[in-house]
Structures are given as structure tokens and as C-alpha cells.
Write an enzyme that holds these catalytic residues in place. Structure first.
Site, PDB file in Angstrom:
ATOM      1  N   ARG A 181       8.252   8.262 -42.600  1.00 47.77           N
ATOM      2  CA  ARG A 181       9.317   7.583 -41.856  1.00 47.77           C
ATOM      3  C   ARG A 181       9.479   8.185 -40.455  1.00 47.77           C
ATOM      4  NH1 ARG A 181      13.460   4.921 -44.408  1.00 47.77           N
ATOM      5  NH2 ARG A 181      15.053   5.905 -43.114  1.00 47.77           N
ATOM      6  N   ARG A 185       4.436  12.541 -32.496  1.00 44.78           N
ATOM      7  CA  ARG A 185       3.764  12.070 -31.282  1.00 44.78           C
ATOM      8  C   ARG A 185       3.437  13.231 -30.353  1.00 44.78           C
ATOM      9  NH1 ARG A 185       9.352  10.059 -30.235  1.00 44.78           N
ATOM     10  NH2 ARG A 185       9.164   8.100 -31.349  1.00 44.78           N
ATOM     11  N   ARG A 260      19.901   9.275 -55.439  1.00 45.55           N
ATOM     12  CA  ARG A 260      20.446  10.462 -54.796  1.00 45.55           C
ATOM     13  C   ARG A 260      21.727  10.047 -54.092  1.00 45.55           C
ATOM     14  NH1 ARG A 260      20.383  15.700 -55.779  1.00 45.55           N
ATOM     15  NH2 ARG A 260      20.412  16.977 -53.894  1.00 45.55           N
ATOM     16  N   ARG A 291      23.046  17.534 -42.520  1.00 46.03           N
ATOM     17  CA  ARG A 291      23.283  17.083 -41.149  1.00 46.03           C
ATOM     18  C   ARG A 291      24.725  17.302 -40.746  1.00 46.03           C
ATOM     19  NH1 ARG A 291      19.672  11.592 -41.647  1.00 46.03           N
ATOM     20  NH2 ARG A 291      20.885  11.165 -43.499  1.00 46.03           N
ATOM     21  N   GLU A 312      27.208  16.423 -43.911  1.00 49.36           N
ATOM     22  CA  GLU A 312      26.641  15.581 -44.968  1.00 49.36           C
ATOM     23  C   GLU A 312      26.004  16.471 -46.032  1.00 49.36           C
ATOM     24  OE1 GLU A 312      24.499  12.329 -43.182  1.00 49.36           O
ATOM     25  OE2 GLU A 312      23.156  12.186 -44.903  1.00 49.36           O
ATOM     26  N   TYR A 360      13.826   2.112 -50.442  1.00 46.61           N
ATOM     27  CA  TYR A 360      14.380   2.938 -49.365  1.00 46.61           C
ATOM     28  C   TYR A 360      14.353   2.089 -48.088  1.00 46.61           C
ATOM     29  CZ  TYR A 360      14.987   7.392 -46.788  1.00 46.61           C
ATOM     30  OH  TYR A 360      15.428   8.425 -46.007  1.00 46.61           O
ATOM     31  N   ASP A 362      15.499   0.350 -44.608  1.00 46.23           N
ATOM     32  CA  ASP A 362      16.325   0.489 -43.416  1.00 46.23           C
ATOM     33  C   ASP A 362      17.130  -0.802 -43.259  1.00 46.23           C
ATOM     34  OD1 ASP A 362      15.673   3.033 -42.521  1.00 46.23           O
ATOM     35  OD2 ASP A 362      13.817   2.332 -41.603  1.00 46.23           O
TER      36      ASP A 362
HETATM   37  N1  UDP Z   1      13.098  15.130 -42.922  1.00 47.23           N
HETATM   38  C1  UDP Z   1      12.856  16.479 -42.811  1.00 47.23           C
HETATM   39  N2  UDP Z   1      13.492  17.191 -41.832  1.00 47.23           N
HETATM   40  C2  UDP Z   1      14.360  16.610 -40.980  1.00 47.23           C
HETATM   41  C3  UDP Z   1      14.604  15.222 -41.080  1.00 47.23           C
HETATM   42  C4  UDP Z   1      13.968  14.520 -42.081  1.00 47.23           C
HETATM   43  O1  UDP Z   1      12.098  17.039 -43.586  1.00 47.23           O
HETATM   44  O2  UDP Z   1      14.913  17.316 -40.119  1.00 47.23           O
HETATM   45  C5  UDP Z   1      12.413  14.395 -44.008  1.00 47.23           C
HETATM   46  C6  UDP Z   1      13.233  14.420 -45.307  1.00 47.23           C
HETATM   47  O3  UDP Z   1      12.352  14.439 -46.405  1.00 47.23           O
HETATM   48  C7  UDP Z   1      13.967  13.092 -45.218  1.00 47.23           C
HETATM   49  C8  UDP Z   1      12.897  12.199 -44.615  1.00 47.23           C
HETATM   50  O4  UDP Z   1      12.225  13.047 -43.671  1.00 47.23           O
HETATM   51  O5  UDP Z   1      14.413  12.649 -46.483  1.00 47.23           O
HETATM   52  C9  UDP Z   1      13.386  10.940 -43.948  1.00 47.23           C
HETATM   53  O6  UDP Z   1      14.294  11.306 -42.925  1.00 47.23           O
HETATM   54  P1  UDP Z   1      15.307  10.233 -42.293  1.00 47.23           P
HETATM   55  O7  UDP Z   1      15.946  10.871 -41.119  1.00 47.23           O
HETATM   56  O8  UDP Z   1      14.570   8.963 -42.075  1.00 47.23           O
HETATM   57  O9  UDP Z   1      16.343  10.076 -43.486  1.00 47.23           O
HETATM   58  P2  UDP Z   1      17.654   9.162 -43.652  1.00 47.23           P
HETATM   59  O10 UDP Z   1      18.291   9.046 -42.305  1.00 47.23           O
HETATM   60  O11 UDP Z   1      17.203   7.856 -44.230  1.00 47.23           O
HETATM   61  O12 UDP Z   1      18.471   9.971 -44.612  1.00 47.23           O
END
Ligand code: UDP
Length: 380
Positions: A181, A185, A260, A291, A312, A360, A362
Site C-alpha cells: 500500500r 520512490r 482488527r 499514530r 490511535e 482492506y 480504501d
Molecule cells: N506501515 C508501517 N509503518 C508505517 C506506516 C505503515 O510499517 O509507518 C505498514 C503497516 O503494516 C500498515 C501498512 O503499512 O498496516 C499500511 O499502512 P497505511 O498507512 O496504508 O494504513 P491505514 O492508514 O490503512 O491504517
């Protein structure tokens, strides 16, 4: 003895279960075609996990930060009928044991991590780490996929801890698509998404749902649990759109799917800038939250010197909590397939949305799926 309830005294065409994007768009589009719906929701508000409210002039997303992003022009144009978007571009910082790094993984991250200044130097570092890790064959799980893409050091500092607390499972037990996801880059570009259209609705997401559902052919009933009266609903309504958990719809007859969940703790602070960015990820395993979100940085419209900061905390799901994320590992994916097969046999029920499809998704994918379902329904 139970009294018979006549829900459908208004000759509804649809009962729609769930006021999230799938259900609300379906209700709206049905109404546009002259069809009458009753839309119900277990919660006390519309919008599902997109629900937002205002406090101190700041829009807070009650179920976690939702930044809209898509490459799909049809979906973007569709949503723009109901809201304007601000110019917000998501740029996330990671805090690993007190050190800050830019996300997603890009030249800024590589410079902060290794001091490398060119794409070739960064690629060289990653290649060496990948080779030393000796992954055999194609990556089989999230850990192998991450190391294959980005090397061991970034995996250890920015991925492993975050992932394992987010999912409550070892990264070796999680599917590799989850880490794909995130963009990787070799440019100095901190945009968290690769999509062409991005932003946050200027008046929050709830305003979109109020507009979608404001129609004389749509009745809304909140605080209403479909399962307290499933049989009666099914007998009284000609067609049903269901957006809840698919395993619950079938009374868990093949077993329970895993989800989850997330818990939020918010505080109001006497400042207009507590952390300098909308989202900071805490990527070590020890910090219990994943977060920290400072809402006013999404739109800069807070009208006072107040800021709201939300932490979170991931947690395992049980039926007293909201189900946020499907866990698409092998076991659950196989179980979901069984339910999907059952769902395909139903002739008056459409099952959709993140929970109905155990995907999952978006936001743009849910909206696209809703528009496809509408198309299919009205071109039958
Ligand atoms: N992820 C990570 N470190 C980060 C952010 C994301 O390892 O700092 C991984 C983690 O496994 C997460 C996945 O990337 O579940 C997808 O992240 P995303 O930000 O897309 O998650 P969402 O916002 O859907 O919770």
C-alpha cells in the site's frame, strides 16, 4: 408473544443496512431512479467510520484519519457533487525512538537513514541489505516483501514494530500486499499517496452523507440493529442491501472472521500547533499507539488557539468493539470465500462495503464498488 411489526407500510423498494459510503450511495442513486429506501444503522449517526464532527472549529474524524485519494476520475467527480476538497496532501512523519524520518519511503527517508544523496546510492544500500537477507523465491509474507523492497534497516526501524502492533501478529504471518500500500520512490517526494486526486472534504465527511441521504424517497432510522429483527426485515422488504459483517449475516455458520480494531484517545491542548504535522507514526514496538493525529493540520481552519490531538491504539476486535480492518491472511481469506459463495446464492440481497466484502478497501474503492453495484442493480 412477539407482535408483528410492519416495517414496510411505505412500500419501500429497499432496506439498506448501514449508512457508510456503500449504503448511502446506493440509497442516493436508488432515489435518483425513483426508488424508495429505508436505511438503518446500528449507531446513532450516519456515515459509518467516515463520521466527523466539529470541536473548537476543528473537524475531528471520530474513527481515525481519512484522507481521500484516488486515480479514478469517475469517483472523484462523483464525490465532488457533494463536497469541495481542500488542498491537503498527506505527508507523514515517522518517529522511531525519538528520531524523525519522512514517510513514505523516499529519498528524504534514505538521506535521513543513511546520509545517501543520490538514487543510485540509496538503491545500492537496499540491494546489499536485500542480498544479505537471502529471501528464497518470491516474498511469501509481509516481512519478506518489505525486506525485498526496502532492505532490513528500514524494515527494522519503520515497519516491523508498527506493523506488529497495528495487526497484533508477526509480520511473517501477514500478507505481503499490506506493505505494498505504501509507495517507495527514489525522488525527494513525501506525498504519502501516488494518486492524482487528493484532499479532505472542506466541511468534513458527515456533510457528504447528509447531502447523499437528503431525499424524500429516503428514510433514515438510527440506533437500529438489523439483527434484532432480521427475519421480519427479510420477509417485508423486496430487496436488501447489507453492508455489515458478512460472517454475522450468516450467523457465523462457518466460523468467525477476524478483524482488527482501534481505540482513540483525544486531548484538547492550549496551542495552535502541538506536533507540527497532521500525522506522526510511532514505529517502535514499545510505544502503545501507532499514530498521533493533530486534526487542525488537515484544514488549518480551527478558529481558536486550541488543538486536538488523538492517539490511535490498535486492539484485537471483539463484538463489543467496532471492526475496522479485515485480516486477510490465508485462514480468514479461505473462510471469507465460503461466505462469499453463500452470498452469491442470495437473490434479493446485495452484500457490499468493507465489512461485507472483507476487503482492506480504501474509500475510493468502496465508492467505486457502490457505483458498480448500482449499475448492476438498475440494468438488470
Ligand atoms: N506501515 C508501517 N509503518 C508505517 C506506516 C505503515 O510499517 O509507518 C505498514 C503497516 O503494516 C500498515 C501498512 O503499512 O498496516 C499500511 O499502512 P497505511 O498507512 O496504508 O494504513 P491505514 O492508514 O490503512 O491504517
Amino acid at each position: 408473544m412477539r407482535l408483528t411489526v410492519y416495517y414496510n407500510t411505505k412500500n419501500y423498494d429497499y432496506l439498506i443496512v448501514g449508512t457508510g459510503p456503500f449504503g448511502a450511495i446506493f440509497a442516493h442513486e436508488a432515489a435518483q431512479r425513483g426508488k424508495r429506501s429505508l436505511i438503518i444503522d446500528r449507531r446513532s449517526h450516519v456515515g459509518g467510520n467516515l463520521y466527523t464532527h466539529k470541536a473548537h472549529g476543528i473537524t475531528v474524524h471520530d474513527y481515525g484519519a481519512h484522507i481521500f485519494h484516488t486515480d479514478n476520475k469517475q469517483v472523484w467527480d462523483y464525490l465532488n457533487q457533494f463536497t469541495a476538497f481542500n488542498q491537503y496532501i498527506n505527508q507523514v512523519m515517522a518517529n522511531y525512538k525519538g528520531d524523525l524520518y519522512n514517510l513514505p519511503f523516499n529519498m528524504n527517508t534514505f538521506y535521513q537513514m543513511w546520509g545517501v544523496k543520490t538514487p543510485a546510492e540509496a538503491q545500492d544500500r537496499i540491494n546489499k541489505q536485500r542480498q544479505a537477507a537471502t529471501i528464497k523465491g518470491s516474498p511469501k509474507n509481509l516481512e519478506e516483501q518489505a525486506i525485498y523492497l526496502i532492505g532490513t534497516e528500514i524494515y527494522d526501524k519503520l515497519i516491523k514494530g508498527y506493523t506488529e502492533k497495528q495487526w497484533g501478529r508477526k509480520a511473517t504471518d501477514l500478507p505481503s500486499f499490506i506493505i505494498r500500500r505504501l509507495p517507495i520512490r527514489f525522488t525527494f517526494d513525501n506525498n504519502y499517496f501516488n494518486h492524482r486526486y487528493q484532499g479532505v472534504p472542506v466541511d468534513g465527511y458527515t456533510a457528504i452523507f447528509n447531502k447523499l441521504l437528503d431525499h424524500e424517497l429516503i428514510d433514515i432510522q438510527l440506533n437500529t440493529d438489523f439483527f434484532t429483527d432480521k427475519t421480519t426485515y427479510l420477509s417485508e422488504f423486496p430487496r436488501l442491501v447489507y453492508t455489515g459483517m458478512i460472517d454475522q449475516y450468516f450467523d457465523y455458520k462457518f466460523g468467525e472472521l477476524a478483524y482488527r480494531s482501534v481505540r482513540f484517545e483525544s486531548e484538547v491542548l492550549p496551542t495552535d500547533n502541538a506536533q507540527g504535522n497532521a500525522i506522526i507514526n510511532y514505529t517502535d514496538i514499545e510505544t502503545p499507539y501507532t499514530r498521533s493525529i493533530e486534526w487542525r493540520h488537515f484544514d488549518q481552519k480551527g478558529d481558536s488557539d486550541m488543538s486536538i490531538l488523538t492517539h490511535e491504539y490498535p486492539q484485537e476486535w471483539d463484538c463489543s468493539k467496532e471492526a475496522y480492518y479485515p485480516i486477510n491472511d490465508q485462514k480468514n481469506s479461505a473462510l471469507f470465500k465460503k461466505y462469499r459463495k453463500e452470498a452469491n446464492k442470495l437473490d434479493k440481497v446485495i452484500i457490499g462495503g468493507r465489512l461485507g466484502n472483507y476487503q482492506y478497501y480504501d474509500m475510493d474503492q468502496v465508492i467505486h464498488a457502490a457505483l458498480v453495484a448500482v449499475d448492476k442493480e438498475f440494468n438488470r
